[in-house]
Design an enzyme around this catalytic site. Structure first.
Site, mmCIF file in Angstrom:
data_model
loop_
_atom_site.group_PDB
_atom_site.id
_atom_site.type_symbol
_atom_site.label_atom_id
_atom_site.label_comp_id
_atom_site.label_asym_id
_atom_site.label_seq_id
_atom_site.Cartn_x
_atom_site.Cartn_y
_atom_site.Cartn_z
ATOM 1 N N PRO A 20 0.711 -1.127 0.186
ATOM 2 C CA PRO A 20 -0.214 -0.142 -0.047
ATOM 3 C C PRO A 20 1.253 1.253 0.101
ATOM 4 O O PRO A 20 1.715 1.271 0.933
ATOM 5 C CB PRO A 20 -0.644 -0.337 1.337
ATOM 6 C CG PRO A 20 0.237 -1.055 2.301
ATOM 7 C CD PRO A 20 0.554 -1.995 1.245
ATOM 8 N N THR A 36 0.534 5.917 -0.172
ATOM 9 C CA THR A 36 -0.639 7.004 -0.483
ATOM 10 C C THR A 36 0.720 7.226 -1.322
ATOM 11 O O THR A 36 1.596 8.043 -1.375
ATOM 12 C CB THR A 36 -0.350 7.601 0.711
ATOM 13 O OG1 THR A 36 -0.835 6.790 1.916
ATOM 14 C CG2 THR A 36 -1.168 8.945 1.546
ATOM 15 N N GLN A 52 -6.814 -0.830 1.194
ATOM 16 C CA GLN A 52 -6.458 -0.505 2.542
ATOM 17 C C GLN A 52 -7.308 0.199 3.044
ATOM 18 O O GLN A 52 -7.376 1.498 2.692
ATOM 19 C CB GLN A 52 -4.991 -0.554 2.644
ATOM 20 C CG GLN A 52 -4.235 -0.548 4.146
ATOM 21 C CD GLN A 52 -3.004 0.765 4.135
ATOM 22 O OE1 GLN A 52 -2.387 1.115 4.093
ATOM 23 N NE2 GLN A 52 -2.247 -0.395 4.511
ATOM 24 N N HIS A 64 -5.417 -1.007 7.962
ATOM 25 C CA HIS A 64 -4.090 -0.554 8.237
ATOM 26 C C HIS A 64 -4.174 -0.721 10.131
ATOM 27 O O HIS A 64 -4.961 0.102 10.530
ATOM 28 C CB HIS A 64 -4.304 0.599 7.969
ATOM 29 C CG HIS A 64 -2.934 1.552 7.724
ATOM 30 N ND1 HIS A 64 -1.962 0.549 8.444
ATOM 31 C CD2 HIS A 64 -2.485 2.365 7.077
ATOM 32 C CE1 HIS A 64 -0.832 1.063 7.854
ATOM 33 N NE2 HIS A 64 -1.419 1.740 6.778
ATOM 34 N N GLY A 65 -3.541 -1.663 10.172
ATOM 35 C CA GLY A 65 -3.804 -1.249 12.059
ATOM 36 C C GLY A 65 -2.232 -1.069 12.460
ATOM 37 O O GLY A 65 -1.359 -1.604 13.269
ATOM 38 N N ALA A 66 -1.226 0.084 11.659
ATOM 39 C CA ALA A 66 0.210 -0.236 11.179
ATOM 40 C C ALA A 66 0.552 1.083 11.370
ATOM 41 O O ALA A 66 -0.284 1.473 11.168
ATOM 42 C CB ALA A 66 0.751 -1.398 10.659
ATOM 43 N N TYR A 69 -0.802 5.377 12.812
ATOM 44 C CA TYR A 69 -2.222 5.828 12.946
ATOM 45 C C TYR A 69 -2.894 5.016 13.824
ATOM 46 O O TYR A 69 -2.829 3.619 14.368
ATOM 47 C CB TYR A 69 -2.469 4.819 10.970
ATOM 48 C CG TYR A 69 -1.432 5.616 10.226
ATOM 49 C CD1 TYR A 69 -2.390 6.938 9.560
ATOM 50 C CD2 TYR A 69 -0.744 4.868 9.079
ATOM 51 C CE1 TYR A 69 -1.277 7.966 9.169
ATOM 52 C CE2 TYR A 69 -0.193 5.852 8.136
ATOM 53 C CZ TYR A 69 -0.565 7.257 8.022
ATOM 54 O OH TYR A 69 0.822 7.560 7.232
ATOM 55 N N ARG A 127 -2.795 -5.470 8.614
ATOM 56 C CA ARG A 127 -1.925 -5.349 8.524
ATOM 57 C C ARG A 127 -0.939 -4.603 10.072
ATOM 58 O O ARG A 127 -1.368 -3.265 10.734
ATOM 59 C CB ARG A 127 -1.144 -3.630 7.401
ATOM 60 C CG ARG A 127 0.278 -3.548 7.442
ATOM 61 C CD ARG A 127 0.818 -2.787 6.019
ATOM 62 N NE ARG A 127 1.295 -2.693 5.490
ATOM 63 C CZ ARG A 127 2.616 -1.788 5.072
ATOM 64 N NH1 ARG A 127 2.856 -0.606 5.062
ATOM 65 N NH2 ARG A 127 3.140 -2.474 3.595
HETATM 66 C C1 LIG Z 1 5.142 7.503 -0.828
HETATM 67 C C2 LIG Z 1 5.285 5.492 -0.028
HETATM 68 C C3 LIG Z 1 3.684 5.777 0.593
HETATM 69 C C4 LIG Z 1 2.781 4.585 1.293
HETATM 70 N N1 LIG Z 1 1.731 4.489 1.977
HETATM 71 C C5 LIG Z 1 1.735 3.670 2.552
HETATM 72 C C6 LIG Z 1 0.434 3.651 2.938
HETATM 73 O O1 LIG Z 1 -0.723 4.237 2.791
HETATM 74 N N2 LIG Z 1 -0.260 2.351 3.837
HETATM 75 C C7 LIG Z 1 0.471 1.652 4.360
HETATM 76 O O2 LIG Z 1 0.498 0.775 5.412
HETATM 77 N N3 LIG Z 1 1.955 1.635 4.139
HETATM 78 C C8 LIG Z 1 2.572 2.914 3.268
HETATM 79 N N4 LIG Z 1 3.521 3.054 3.079
HETATM 80 C C9 LIG Z 1 5.063 1.972 3.298
HETATM 81 C C10 LIG Z 1 4.696 0.341 1.949
HETATM 82 O O3 LIG Z 1 3.886 -0.083 2.277
HETATM 83 C C11 LIG Z 1 6.095 -0.279 2.628
HETATM 84 O O4 LIG Z 1 5.712 -0.417 4.121
HETATM 85 C C12 LIG Z 1 7.397 0.581 2.785
HETATM 86 O O5 LIG Z 1 7.159 1.392 1.492
HETATM 87 C C13 LIG Z 1 8.762 -0.484 2.712
HETATM 88 O O6 LIG Z 1 8.069 -1.411 1.445
HETATM 89 P P1 LIG Z 1 8.902 -1.125 0.918
HETATM 90 O O7 LIG Z 1 10.579 -1.294 1.334
HETATM 91 O O8 LIG Z 1 9.666 -2.255 -0.524
HETATM 92 O O9 LIG Z 1 9.639 0.201 0.234
HETATM 93 C C14 LIG Z 1 4.172 3.861 0.829
HETATM 94 C C15 LIG Z 1 5.302 4.090 1.585
HETATM 95 C C16 LIG Z 1 5.821 4.873 0.472
HETATM 96 C C17 LIG Z 1 7.159 5.136 0.128
#
Ligand SMILES: Cc1cc2nc3c(=O)[nH]c(=O)nc-3n(C[C@H](O)[C@H](O)[C@H](O)COP(=O)(O)O)c2cc1C
Length: 384
Positions: free
Chosen positions: A37, A39, A115, A190-192, A195, A243
């Site tokens: 996920p 944002t 999510q 989204h429990g992570a 938030y 999550r």
């Molecule tokens: C731009 C951006 C937005 C994110 N938004 C969310 C989100 O809306 N919900 C969420 O659970 N995690 C969000 N994350 C965290 C990612 O899901 C992920 O946990 C994080 O990028 C680490 O994984 P990676 O090493 O594969 O990038 C976001 C990460 C990035 C880079």
């Protein structure tokens, strides 16, 4: 089950393990690769997903990901919205907009889960309310996120009343029902990441003295109510995941105070809920969750919840990702920055094409799709 010896796994074996089909609940997936996920603050000001977002999500389906988890979607028109231009699932227009996204992804052969997110005390751009709420009236650590158009310290939230809690739970349930109506293949609670639900789970942030605070069971109470309400809203045949993380967007280094023992209690409790999977996220998902040795957070979740686990965190190296599955630490892996770098990461890997490192300019100064597009065009100009 520790150390994730990435280098030891032959490429062919990594490919077989990442591309083996699997089921989550009743949902059949063609492989183990999931888009995490993310944002992207690219919806309309009133929270409707756009055509640009449909094309963005479709590109991951075309690129071979077995499943996409959407960005965090706000769940009600009260306190859940975290960011300006965040999409919602709180009215008929928002449902209709998501229906277009989902059908585009389905046409391309993809699967997509919504999510559901309540920002709680981390709300920095809510068009529906001028203040925030949380478990306790404590100012969150850190500063609002600039790449989501925030600046300065977070506001001090109002401590939630029983009525606020009921409204938040009802929001998750109603958004889940609307996700189903829009055609989504499931929802992820989204429990992570700091938030609302994670605020309740976290000792020190949750200082409540009622049944929603105190012991781990108390701090889990809101998560339990949300999981049960969401399940009742969507029925048994729809995928529902949750999550969970230790780190927070405003406190990357946070660890659960009770260490492995706390993880055992948390995941054992989550394992009794009507969930189809748990999505764990850590900065480096293969590393021991506590200290220098011992199981990863994903492995602890799998061990104690006895549910399928989706592991996340710097798993864009294929051997490393596959080793999570080979080592029985996870059933699937999700890629965030890896998927932003290559929407076709699965196809590229299979075809033996190069996997480039992540370029953080994609998200800077604003983490939206327009900025990423400008960055891509600039790179194309340089190349031509
Ligand atoms: C731009 C951006 C937005 C994110 N938004 C969310 C989100 O809306 N919900 C969420 O659970 N995690 C969000 N994350 C965290 C990612 O899901 C992920 O946990 C994080 O990028 C680490 O994984 P990676 O090493 O594969 O990038 C976001 C990460 C990035 C880079």
């Amino acid at each position: 089950m520790t150390g994730n010896p990435a280098s030891g796994l032959p490429r062919q074996r990594a490919e077989e393990s990442l591309f083996s089909p699997v089921r989550i609940g009743r949902l059949a997936l063609s492989n183990r690769l999931v888009v995490a996920p993310m944002t992207r603050v690219s919806a309309t000001v009133d929270g409707r997903a756009t055509e640009g977002m449909a094309a963005y999500y479709r590109s991951f389906a075309e690129g071979g990901f077995g499943l996409i988890v959407t960005e965090g979607i706000y769940t009600d028109k009260a306190f859940s919205q975290g960011y300006q231009y965040q999409p919602g699932l709180a009215d008929a227009e928002q449902v209709e907009a998501w229906r277009q996204v989902v059908s585009t992804v389905h046409e391309a052969g993809g699967r997509i889960v919504a999510q559901l997110m309540h920002a709680g005390a981390l709300a920095q751009g809510n068009i529906h309310r001028d203040h925030s709420i949380g478990p306790s009236a404590l100012r969150p650590k850190g500063e609002q996120m600039a790449f989501y158009r925030g600046n300065g310290p977070y506001r001090i939230p109002r401590a939630m009343s029983e009525a606020d809690l009921g409204e938040a739970v009802a929001g998750f349930a109603s958004a889940a029902a609307l996700a189903r109506e829009a055609g989504f293949d499931g929802v992820e609670i989204h429990g992570a990441n700091g938030y609302l639900l994670d605020q309740f789970l976290t000792e020190g942030i949750n200082r409540r003295e009622d049944r929603y605070g105190g012991s781990i069971a108390g701090r889990l109470q809101l998560l339990v109510e949300v999981a049960e309400a969401v399940r009742s809203a969507v029925g048994m045949d729809h995928v529902v995941g949750m999550r969970i993380s230790q780190a927070k967007v405003n406190d990357f280094l946070h660890k659960w105070v009770g260490g492995v023992r706390e993880a055992e209690v948390v995941f054992s409790a989550l394992g009794t809920l009507p969930l189809d999977y748990i999505h764990t996220t850590e900065f480096e998902g293969w590393r021991p969750a506590f200290g220098d040795t011992g199981p990863s957070l994903a492995a602890l979740a799998r061990m104690h919840a006895r549910l399928p686990v989706l592991a996340n965190g710097s798993l864009h190296d294929p051997q490393r990702a596959a080793a999570m599955i080979e080592g029985d630490e996870a059933d699937f892996v999700s890629l965030g920055r890896g998927a932003l770098t290559h929407a076709d990461w699965p196809t590229r890997f299979r075809e033996g094409r190069a996997l480039e490192p992540f370029d953080k300019c994609i998200l800077s100064p604003i983490a939206d799709l327009a900025n990423a597009e400008r960055r891509r065009s600039a790179l194309l100009d340089i190349a031509s």
